[in-house]
Design a protein around this motif. Structure first.
Motif, PDB file in Angstrom:
ATOM      1  N   GLU A   1       0.833  -1.212   0.000  1.00 59.18           N
ATOM      2  CA  GLU A   1       0.000   0.000   0.000  1.00 59.18           C
ATOM      3  C   GLU A   1       0.865   1.260   0.000  1.00 59.18           C
ATOM      4  N   ALA A   2       1.960   1.232   0.776  1.00 58.23           N
ATOM      5  CA  ALA A   2       2.841   2.395   0.839  1.00 58.23           C
ATOM      6  C   ALA A   2       3.546   2.640  -0.499  1.00 58.23           C
TER       7      ALA A   2
ATOM      8  N   GLU B   1       1.092   4.049  -2.953  1.00 58.25           N
ATOM      9  CA  GLU B   1       0.849   5.454  -2.614  1.00 58.25           C
ATOM     10  C   GLU B   1       2.028   6.324  -3.041  1.00 58.25           C
ATOM     11  N   ALA B   2       3.243   5.825  -2.848  1.00 58.81           N
ATOM     12  CA  ALA B   2       4.423   6.588  -3.259  1.00 58.81           C
ATOM     13  C   ALA B   2       4.412   6.846  -4.762  1.00 58.81           C
TER      14      ALA B   2
ATOM     15  N   ASP C   1       4.374   4.574   6.615  1.00 57.82           N
ATOM     16  CA  ASP C   1       3.252   3.943   5.929  1.00 57.82           C
ATOM     17  C   ASP C   1       2.673   4.891   4.892  1.00 57.82           C
ATOM     18  N   ALA C   2       1.623   4.457   4.217  1.00 54.47           N
ATOM     19  CA  ALA C   2       1.050   5.252   3.125  1.00 54.47           C
ATOM     20  C   ALA C   2       0.589   6.622   3.600  1.00 54.47           C
TER      21      ALA C   2
END
Length: 341
Positions: free
Chosen positions: A20-21, A24-25, A329-330
């Motif tokens: 997820e991170a 998102e990045a 995290d995200a």
């Protein structure tokens, strides 16, 4: 200045929310994502698995330990990942330290700079695929002399997607930083500080000035892992970073041979480092953590209220660093990216 995401190596198991991170990045426009290895998880496998969920972001190792694999094995993994990612792979290499090299991999540590030079020579030969790979070096000989006598020079069966896959070198000492500038496409610093910019700039300039240097400041990359914590309480933000600093200063490496210790000593914290190391090696880890001043954290991190972080970012933008590698995290990545603009 670009932003990247550094997942690092695992502790006791896979980090929660990594995919997820990373997604998102990429969504936030980050340039790169990086994995690492010490003596647990490896760097290549997570990068391939998680990187499959992306389409644009560059995928790098920060770092692959050279003693873990022969140079041809590392080159094979890099060729493979570069194909699978559509030309997005960056090979970050490092020698690690004698405790890990000799204690975990059972390999000799002597002459790490000369060993690095030979290692990268072989890797680049594999990438180029211009001729069978050969080297008559002090550390690597291809084909191996003696033995059965049946060894023969070989070319990789895989045709490279790119013959110039970028190679970045992790380095902390000035000689190794100069070597990165001479033979690599980027430098991966650890515990960089704007206060140390002149020191490292001089080392890089020395490498760029050598005959046959590949790059110059104009096209050389320096992605630096920098803790960024946006929080109203500076002391509390610093308290989240201090345990890691105590580990690296006090416990990563033996007394008298700890390259992280040396980095902070050069920053003017030698007395602090001596105290932290004494406490840590005697098992008093909490006291070692408490011995680290907040100023040391602030010299190598961006912490505090959003306005303070933005103000201090200006000093980083004047350094040799070309990219900040963030962790979290995200949600953390999104919040920090907003502050950094």
């Amino acid at each position: 200045m670009k932003l990247g995401f550094h997942i690092g190596y695992w502790s006791s198991g896979p980090p929660h929310g990594a995919v997820e991170a990373i997604v998102e990045a990429e969504k936030l426009g980050f340039d790169s994502v990086w994995t690492a290895e010490a003596y647990g998880s490896d760097a290549f496998t997570p990068l391939a698995w998680w990187g499959a969920s992306t389409s644009r972001i560059r995928l790098g190792t920060n770092i692959v330990q050279m003693s873990a694999r022969t140079p041809t094995a590392t080159a094979m993994a890099a060729l493979t990942l570069d194909h699978l990612s559509g030309g997005r792979f960056v090979l970050g290499l490092g020698v690690s330290g004698p405790q890990v090299v000799e204690g975990w991999y059972g390999q000799p540590y002597r002459k790490p700079l000369a060993r690095t030079r030979e290692y990268i020579d072989v890797v680049r030969q594999v990438f180029a695929r211009e001729a069978p790979v050969t080297l008559d070096g002090e550390f690597y000989q291809l084909p191996l002399p003696g033995g059965t006598g049946l060894g023969k020079p070989l070319k990789p069966t895989v045709h490279p997607l790119r013959t110039d896959i970028p190679i970045f070198l992790a380095a902390e000492g000035p000689k190794n930083v100069a070597l990165a500038a001479e033979i690599c496409d980027g430098w991966l610093p650890l515990f960089f500080s704007p206060k140390s910019d002149a020191f490292y700039r001089a080392a890089l300039e020395e490498g760029f000035a050598r005959d046959g240097a590949r790059r110059s400041f104009a096209d050389f990359e320096v992605p630096a892992s920098v803790p960024v914590i946006v929080h109203d309480d500076v002391e509390e933000a610093a308290s989240w970073i201090k345990p890691s600093l105590a580990l690296y200063i006090g416990g990563m490496g033996a007394k008298g041979t700890n390259f992280h210790f040396d980095v902070f000593a050069r920053l003017g914290y030698e007395d602090v480092c001596v105290r932290v190391q004494e406490l840590y090696l005697s098992g008093r880890k909490d006291e070692a953590t408490a011995a680290i001043p907040t100023s040391l954290v602030e010299d190598t991190s961006l912490i505090g209220p959003a306005e303070k972080v933005r103000d201090e970012l200006a000093a980083w933008e004047e350094t040799v660093v070309t990219q900040l590698l963030l962790r979290g995290d995200a949600a953390t990545l999104a919040a920090v990216a907003k502050v950094l603009g």
